[in-house]
Design a protein around this motif. Sequence first.
Motif, PDB file in Angstrom:
ATOM      1  N   ASN A 205       1.024  -0.936  -0.119  1.00 48.52           N
ATOM      2  CA  ASN A 205      -0.753   0.297  -0.340  1.00 48.52           C
ATOM      3  C   ASN A 205       1.281   1.242   0.032  1.00 48.52           C
ATOM      4  OD1 ASN A 205      -0.222   0.987   3.132  1.00 48.52           O
ATOM      5  ND2 ASN A 205      -0.486  -0.985   3.393  1.00 48.52           N
ATOM      6  N   GLY A 206       0.059   2.350   0.002  1.00 52.66           N
ATOM      7  CA  GLY A 206       0.509   4.015  -0.142  1.00 52.66           C
ATOM      8  C   GLY A 206       1.227   4.199   0.869  1.00 52.66           C
ATOM      9  N   LEU A 207       1.712   4.088   2.201  1.00 49.35           N
ATOM     10  CA  LEU A 207       1.706   4.420   3.041  1.00 49.35           C
ATOM     11  C   LEU A 207       2.964   4.445   3.236  1.00 49.35           C
ATOM     12  CD1 LEU A 207      -0.750   3.417   5.945  1.00 49.35           C
ATOM     13  CD2 LEU A 207      -0.718   6.160   5.042  1.00 49.35           C
ATOM     14  N   PHE A 208       3.958   5.139   3.519  1.00 48.58           N
ATOM     15  CA  PHE A 208       5.741   4.895   3.170  1.00 48.58           C
ATOM     16  C   PHE A 208       5.702   6.007   4.972  1.00 48.58           C
ATOM     17  CE2 PHE A 208       5.306   4.106  -0.847  1.00 48.58           C
ATOM     18  CZ  PHE A 208       6.130   3.506  -0.811  1.00 48.58           C
ATOM     19  N   VAL A 209       5.964   5.337   6.168  1.00 50.59           N
ATOM     20  CA  VAL A 209       6.317   5.023   7.648  1.00 50.59           C
ATOM     21  C   VAL A 209       7.679   4.844   8.049  1.00 50.59           C
ATOM     22  CG1 VAL A 209       5.068   5.503   9.684  1.00 50.59           C
ATOM     23  CG2 VAL A 209       4.118   4.980   7.847  1.00 50.59           C
ATOM     24  N   GLY A 210       8.129   6.389   8.438  1.00 51.12           N
ATOM     25  CA  GLY A 210       9.874   6.310   8.284  1.00 51.12           C
ATOM     26  C   GLY A 210      10.981   6.269   7.817  1.00 51.12           C
ATOM     27  N   VAL A 211      10.293   7.011   6.365  1.00 50.02           N
ATOM     28  CA  VAL A 211      11.432   6.304   4.820  1.00 50.02           C
ATOM     29  C   VAL A 211      11.866   7.508   4.796  1.00 50.02           C
ATOM     30  CG1 VAL A 211      11.173   5.332   2.886  1.00 50.02           C
ATOM     31  CG2 VAL A 211      10.254   4.111   4.667  1.00 50.02           C
ATOM     32  N   THR A 212      11.075   8.043   4.795  1.00 51.55           N
ATOM     33  CA  THR A 212      11.954   9.302   4.443  1.00 51.55           C
ATOM     34  C   THR A 212      12.804  11.067   5.087  1.00 51.55           C
ATOM     35  OG1 THR A 212      10.034  10.183   3.565  1.00 51.55           O
ATOM     36  CG2 THR A 212      11.118  11.896   3.682  1.00 51.55           C
ATOM     37  N   ASP A 213      13.894  10.901   4.525  1.00 50.38           N
ATOM     38  CA  ASP A 213      15.030  11.718   4.741  1.00 50.38           C
ATOM     39  C   ASP A 213      15.041  13.104   5.606  1.00 50.38           C
ATOM     40  OD1 ASP A 213      17.064   9.463   6.130  1.00 50.38           O
ATOM     41  OD2 ASP A 213      16.901   8.829   4.052  1.00 50.38           O
ATOM     42  N   VAL A 214      14.439  13.577   3.904  1.00 50.13           N
ATOM     43  CA  VAL A 214      14.749  14.934   3.184  1.00 50.13           C
ATOM     44  C   VAL A 214      13.097  15.021   2.640  1.00 50.13           C
ATOM     45  CG1 VAL A 214      16.001  17.004   2.165  1.00 50.13           C
ATOM     46  CG2 VAL A 214      17.350  15.250   3.402  1.00 50.13           C
ATOM     47  N   VAL A 215      12.358  16.485   2.776  1.00 51.69           N
ATOM     48  CA  VAL A 215      11.843  16.454   1.259  1.00 51.69           C
ATOM     49  C   VAL A 215      12.400  18.484   1.659  1.00 51.69           C
ATOM     50  CG1 VAL A 215       9.154  17.318   1.710  1.00 51.69           C
ATOM     51  CG2 VAL A 215      10.058  15.599   3.747  1.00 51.69           C
ATOM     52  N   LEU A 216      12.409  18.197   0.169  1.00 50.33           N
ATOM     53  CA  LEU A 216      12.172  19.322  -1.206  1.00 50.33           C
ATOM     54  C   LEU A 216      11.314  20.110  -1.480  1.00 50.33           C
ATOM     55  CD1 LEU A 216      15.543  18.958  -2.636  1.00 50.33           C
ATOM     56  CD2 LEU A 216      15.561  19.873  -0.814  1.00 50.33           C
ATOM     57  N   VAL A 217      10.751  20.362  -0.585  1.00 49.06           N
ATOM     58  CA  VAL A 217       9.509  21.247  -1.301  1.00 49.06           C
ATOM     59  C   VAL A 217       9.734  22.883  -1.939  1.00 49.06           C
ATOM     60  CG1 VAL A 217       7.165  22.899   0.362  1.00 49.06           C
ATOM     61  CG2 VAL A 217       8.168  20.773   1.142  1.00 49.06           C
TER      62      VAL A 217
END
Length: 236
Positions: A211-223
């Motif tokens: 499924n499309g939930l990505f939990v605790g995977v992201t390090d950096v978000v560029l907005v």
Amino acid sequence: MSETSDPVTLMKQEVGKAAAQRVKSGAIVGLGTGSTTAYAIQYIGERLKSGEITDIKGIPTSFQATVLAKQYGIPLTTLDEVDRIDVAIDGADEVDPHKNLIKGGGAAHTREKIVDSLAEEFIVVVDSSKIVDKLGSTFLLPVEVLPLAMTPVMRAIEKLGGKPQLRMGVKKAGPVITDQGNMVIDVKFDSIDNPAELEKTLNNIPGVLENGLFVGVTDVVLVGEVIDGKPVVREI
């Protein structure tokens, strides 16, 4: 891609460029899916071509990423051939304050999750419309399902309080088929209070691939944002 003066397109290009700048020589790079990530792939290819970086290998998360990587001259490899992924760059449909994501608008979330989870650093590229207080507030949750299990999986999701619908093709009669040959159910949950728990619960339904939930995977978000008609990129 042709030059544009459209502020939103320029902003996506700037976010893609900012992500591509973080790729170092010798890196194995997870290449995500979607419109903003497409610019990152383009700029990685341009940096490679100009000699600014060397010895890059890409691991694509979708047919789209494979085509773009070839178009921009990024050599590809597979998970069988590498022992690491240094950095992965991918988009998201929603990002919450804990950097948890909903992905799967392009129906590539299974391969994306495999590649993005393996990466030493996972960079998410989005525009500010994707930033939400709570997951599931603007976007349905995609669930990839084996075709034969479609009906029982939908029943199981209803028991969990979700409203499932089979994703249908655009300019195609019938359902969307993933790169793995499966179908996608988009689910409306009134509230996703515990994304980590829901991710596991859904994946435990027999016939659900991912499924499309990505939990605790992201390090950096560029907005990316357009402020006073100009593209601005900030980091979370």
